[in-house]
Design a protein around this motif. Sequence first.
Motif, PDB file in Angstrom:
ATOM      1  N   THR A  33      62.656  -9.797 -22.098  1.00 45.88           N
ATOM      2  CA  THR A  33      61.348 -10.288 -22.539  1.00 45.88           C
ATOM      3  C   THR A  33      60.259  -9.795 -21.591  1.00 45.88           C
ATOM      4  O   THR A  33      59.180  -9.375 -22.036  1.00 45.88           O
ATOM      5  CB  THR A  33      61.336 -11.829 -22.614  1.00 45.88           C
ATOM      6  N   GLN A  34      60.542  -9.817 -20.289  1.00 46.45           N
ATOM      7  CA  GLN A  34      59.581  -9.286 -19.320  1.00 46.45           C
ATOM      8  C   GLN A  34      59.306  -7.806 -19.585  1.00 46.45           C
ATOM      9  O   GLN A  34      58.150  -7.368 -19.556  1.00 46.45           O
ATOM     10  CB  GLN A  34      60.106  -9.441 -17.897  1.00 46.45           C
ATOM     11  N   SER A  35      60.355  -7.058 -19.846  1.00 46.07           N
ATOM     12  CA  SER A  35      60.188  -5.615 -20.103  1.00 46.07           C
ATOM     13  C   SER A  35      59.340  -5.372 -21.345  1.00 46.07           C
ATOM     14  O   SER A  35      58.431  -4.538 -21.335  1.00 46.07           O
ATOM     15  CB  SER A  35      61.549  -4.945 -20.278  1.00 46.07           C
ATOM     16  N   ALA A  36      59.642  -6.108 -22.414  1.00 43.99           N
ATOM     17  CA  ALA A  36      58.868  -5.946 -23.657  1.00 43.99           C
ATOM     18  C   ALA A  36      57.419  -6.351 -23.439  1.00 43.99           C
ATOM     19  O   ALA A  36      56.493  -5.663 -23.900  1.00 43.99           O
ATOM     20  CB  ALA A  36      59.500  -6.777 -24.771  1.00 43.99           C
ATOM     21  N   LEU A  37      57.196  -7.441 -22.726  1.00 47.12           N
ATOM     22  CA  LEU A  37      55.834  -7.902 -22.474  1.00 47.12           C
ATOM     23  C   LEU A  37      55.076  -6.895 -21.608  1.00 47.12           C
ATOM     24  O   LEU A  37      53.906  -6.590 -21.867  1.00 47.12           O
ATOM     25  CB  LEU A  37      55.847  -9.284 -21.820  1.00 47.12           C
ATOM     26  N   ASN A  38      55.725  -6.333 -20.601  1.00 48.07           N
ATOM     27  CA  ASN A  38      55.099  -5.289 -19.773  1.00 48.07           C
ATOM     28  C   ASN A  38      54.679  -4.096 -20.621  1.00 48.07           C
ATOM     29  O   ASN A  38      53.592  -3.549 -20.457  1.00 48.07           O
ATOM     30  CB  ASN A  38      56.039  -4.829 -18.662  1.00 48.07           C
ATOM     31  N   ILE A  39      55.555  -3.677 -21.527  1.00 48.55           N
ATOM     32  CA  ILE A  39      55.259  -2.530 -22.387  1.00 48.55           C
ATOM     33  C   ILE A  39      54.054  -2.836 -23.268  1.00 48.55           C
ATOM     34  O   ILE A  39      53.108  -2.047 -23.350  1.00 48.55           O
ATOM     35  CB  ILE A  39      56.493  -2.158 -23.244  1.00 48.55           C
ATOM     36  N   VAL A  40      54.073  -3.989 -23.923  1.00 45.78           N
ATOM     37  CA  VAL A  40      52.967  -4.367 -24.812  1.00 45.78           C
ATOM     38  C   VAL A  40      51.663  -4.460 -24.027  1.00 45.78           C
ATOM     39  O   VAL A  40      50.626  -3.938 -24.452  1.00 45.78           O
ATOM     40  CB  VAL A  40      53.282  -5.690 -25.541  1.00 45.78           C
ATOM     41  N   MET A  41      51.720  -5.083 -22.865  1.00 43.63           N
ATOM     42  CA  MET A  41      50.517  -5.223 -22.042  1.00 43.63           C
ATOM     43  C   MET A  41      49.949  -3.859 -21.664  1.00 43.63           C
ATOM     44  O   MET A  41      48.737  -3.643 -21.743  1.00 43.63           O
ATOM     45  CB  MET A  41      50.837  -6.024 -20.770  1.00 43.63           C
ATOM     46  N   ASP A  42      50.816  -2.939 -21.260  1.00 50.95           N
ATOM     47  CA  ASP A  42      50.354  -1.634 -20.809  1.00 50.95           C
ATOM     48  C   ASP A  42      49.927  -0.724 -21.961  1.00 50.95           C
ATOM     49  O   ASP A  42      49.187   0.237 -21.756  1.00 50.95           O
ATOM     50  CB  ASP A  42      51.413  -0.949 -19.950  1.00 50.95           C
ATOM     51  N   LEU A  43      50.381  -1.024 -23.173  1.00 51.09           N
ATOM     52  CA  LEU A  43      49.885  -0.302 -24.340  1.00 51.09           C
ATOM     53  C   LEU A  43      48.495  -0.809 -24.719  1.00 51.09           C
ATOM     54  O   LEU A  43      47.636  -0.038 -25.143  1.00 51.09           O
ATOM     55  CB  LEU A  43      50.838  -0.461 -25.526  1.00 51.09           C
ATOM     56  N   ILE A  44      48.269  -2.093 -24.552  1.00 48.77           N
ATOM     57  CA  ILE A  44      46.970  -2.685 -24.884  1.00 48.77           C
ATOM     58  C   ILE A  44      45.936  -2.331 -23.813  1.00 48.77           C
ATOM     59  O   ILE A  44      44.799  -1.975 -24.130  1.00 48.77           O
ATOM     60  CB  ILE A  44      47.100  -4.215 -25.072  1.00 48.77           C
ATOM     61  N   ILE A  45      46.320  -2.429 -22.541  1.00 47.28           N
ATOM     62  CA  ILE A  45      45.419  -2.051 -21.441  1.00 47.28           C
ATOM     63  C   ILE A  45      46.167  -1.086 -20.516  1.00 47.28           C
ATOM     64  O   ILE A  45      46.817  -1.494 -19.562  1.00 47.28           O
ATOM     65  CB  ILE A  45      44.940  -3.278 -20.635  1.00 47.28           C
ATOM     66  N   PRO A  46      46.081   0.212 -20.835  1.00 45.63           N
ATOM     67  CA  PRO A  46      46.749   1.199 -19.977  1.00 45.63           C
ATOM     68  C   PRO A  46      45.916   1.493 -18.727  1.00 45.63           C
ATOM     69  O   PRO A  46      44.723   1.204 -18.684  1.00 45.63           O
ATOM     70  CB  PRO A  46      46.826   2.436 -20.879  1.00 45.63           C
ATOM     71  N   ALA A  47      46.555   2.071 -17.741  1.00 47.16           N
ATOM     72  CA  ALA A  47      45.839   2.499 -16.537  1.00 47.16           C
ATOM     73  C   ALA A  47      45.000   3.724 -16.883  1.00 47.16           C
ATOM     74  O   ALA A  47      45.467   4.613 -17.590  1.00 47.16           O
ATOM     75  CB  ALA A  47      46.832   2.840 -15.434  1.00 47.16           C
ATOM     76  N   SER A  48      43.744   3.733 -16.415  1.00 52.00           N
ATOM     77  CA  SER A  48      42.904   4.916 -16.616  1.00 52.00           C
ATOM     78  C   SER A  48      41.648   4.802 -15.778  1.00 52.00           C
ATOM     79  O   SER A  48      41.202   3.697 -15.452  1.00 52.00           O
ATOM     80  CB  SER A  48      42.519   5.074 -18.095  1.00 52.00           C
ATOM     81  N   ASP A  49      41.089   5.928 -15.440  1.00 50.99           N
ATOM     82  CA  ASP A  49      39.816   6.013 -14.710  1.00 50.99           C
ATOM     83  C   ASP A  49      39.763   5.118 -13.485  1.00 50.99           C
ATOM     84  O   ASP A  49      38.779   4.418 -13.256  1.00 50.99           O
ATOM     85  CB  ASP A  49      38.648   5.674 -15.644  1.00 50.99           C
ATOM     86  N   GLY A  50      40.828   5.098 -12.713  1.00 56.00           N
ATOM     87  CA  GLY A  50      40.850   4.303 -11.489  1.00 56.00           C
ATOM     88  C   GLY A  50      41.128   2.820 -11.705  1.00 56.00           C
ATOM     89  O   GLY A  50      41.122   2.054 -10.752  1.00 56.00           O
ATOM     90  N   MET A  51      41.337   2.419 -12.939  1.00 55.66           N
ATOM     91  CA  MET A  51      41.633   1.016 -13.248  1.00 55.66           C
ATOM     92  C   MET A  51      43.144   0.875 -13.442  1.00 55.66           C
ATOM     93  O   MET A  51      43.768   1.721 -14.083  1.00 55.66           O
ATOM     94  CB  MET A  51      40.916   0.580 -14.523  1.00 55.66           C
ATOM     95  N   PRO A  52      43.730  -0.206 -12.933  1.00 52.70           N
ATOM     96  CA  PRO A  52      45.163  -0.413 -13.128  1.00 52.70           C
ATOM     97  C   PRO A  52      45.464  -0.867 -14.554  1.00 52.70           C
ATOM     98  O   PRO A  52      44.581  -1.365 -15.261  1.00 52.70           O
ATOM     99  CB  PRO A  52      45.491  -1.528 -12.125  1.00 52.70           C
ATOM    100  N   SER A  53      46.703  -0.701 -14.953  1.00 52.67           N
ATOM    101  CA  SER A  53      47.128  -1.217 -16.251  1.00 52.67           C
ATOM    102  C   SER A  53      47.238  -2.734 -16.152  1.00 52.67           C
ATOM    103  O   SER A  53      47.150  -3.313 -15.062  1.00 52.67           O
ATOM    104  CB  SER A  53      48.476  -0.622 -16.639  1.00 52.67           C
ATOM    105  N   ALA A  54      47.458  -3.373 -17.278  1.00 49.24           N
ATOM    106  CA  ALA A  54      47.562  -4.838 -17.294  1.00 49.24           C
ATOM    107  C   ALA A  54      48.717  -5.325 -16.421  1.00 49.24           C
ATOM    108  O   ALA A  54      48.576  -6.303 -15.684  1.00 49.24           O
ATOM    109  CB  ALA A  54      47.729  -5.343 -18.723  1.00 49.24           C
ATOM    110  N   SER A  55      49.857  -4.647 -16.479  1.00 49.98           N
ATOM    111  CA  SER A  55      50.993  -5.103 -15.667  1.00 49.98           C
ATOM    112  C   SER A  55      50.756  -4.827 -14.182  1.00 49.98           C
ATOM    113  O   SER A  55      51.134  -5.635 -13.333  1.00 49.98           O
ATOM    114  CB  SER A  55      52.298  -4.449 -16.131  1.00 49.98           C
ATOM    115  N   GLU A  56      50.111  -3.709 -13.861  1.00 47.65           N
ATOM    116  CA  GLU A  56      49.810  -3.394 -12.467  1.00 47.65           C
ATOM    117  C   GLU A  56      48.823  -4.396 -11.863  1.00 47.65           C
ATOM    118  O   GLU A  56      48.832  -4.623 -10.663  1.00 47.65           O
ATOM    119  CB  GLU A  56      49.221  -1.981 -12.354  1.00 47.65           C
ATOM    120  N   ALA A  57      47.985  -4.979 -12.700  1.00 45.52           N
ATOM    121  CA  ALA A  57      46.971  -5.935 -12.221  1.00 45.52           C
ATOM    122  C   ALA A  57      47.539  -7.339 -12.024  1.00 45.52           C
ATOM    123  O   ALA A  57      46.838  -8.222 -11.569  1.00 45.52           O
ATOM    124  CB  ALA A  57      45.808  -5.991 -13.213  1.00 45.52           C
TER     125      ALA A  57
END
Length: 175
Positions: A33-57
């Motif tokens: 469940t953690q893995s699936a949630l991490n994937i979904v989070m990072d698809l919705i808010i990916p890392a870009s332009d110096g900003m971390p992804s949702a899971s990285e944050a």
Amino acid sequence: MKPTRRVFLAASTATPLLISAIQPAAHALPQDTQSALNIVMDLIIPASDGMPSASEAGGLTYLENLMERNKEAATDIRNGLSVAEAFSQCSFKRPLTQLERNDQMAVLRGMEDTTPGVFDALRAYVYESYYTQPAIWKLIGYDLFPTDHTGPSLKPFDDSLLANVRKMPKLYRDA
């Protein structure tokens, strides 16, 4: 519950107090469940332009803590993950965590088109998990000013900014 702007703002203002009081949930969710949630989070808010992804944050920890304390949020998030998993199995005959990134995006797009309410709720929780992180506030230039003491002061108003407006004819009639 459909997250509203009011609910989000209330959660945002309470976050500094909550962050100091909440201890990280020690793997409250099963690993898959953690893995699936991490994937979904990072698809919705990916890392870009110096900003971390949702899971990285730190979004996963935030959502785990939220799910522990708010059963309605837990139900909404689990429902969203279940629907994503069902789309994955139906479309690709494999779990979401085993798909390529493009296929994972296709799952979320299909979910958004077919079950918009479920997708909207999941997306709102992911946004909440991201934008309530003080590290993100710093990166976007947001300063929190609590209401229990004086906040920022305004610059004095420059009357010369109105000079051109004052030269204009009336755009209204006298009553």
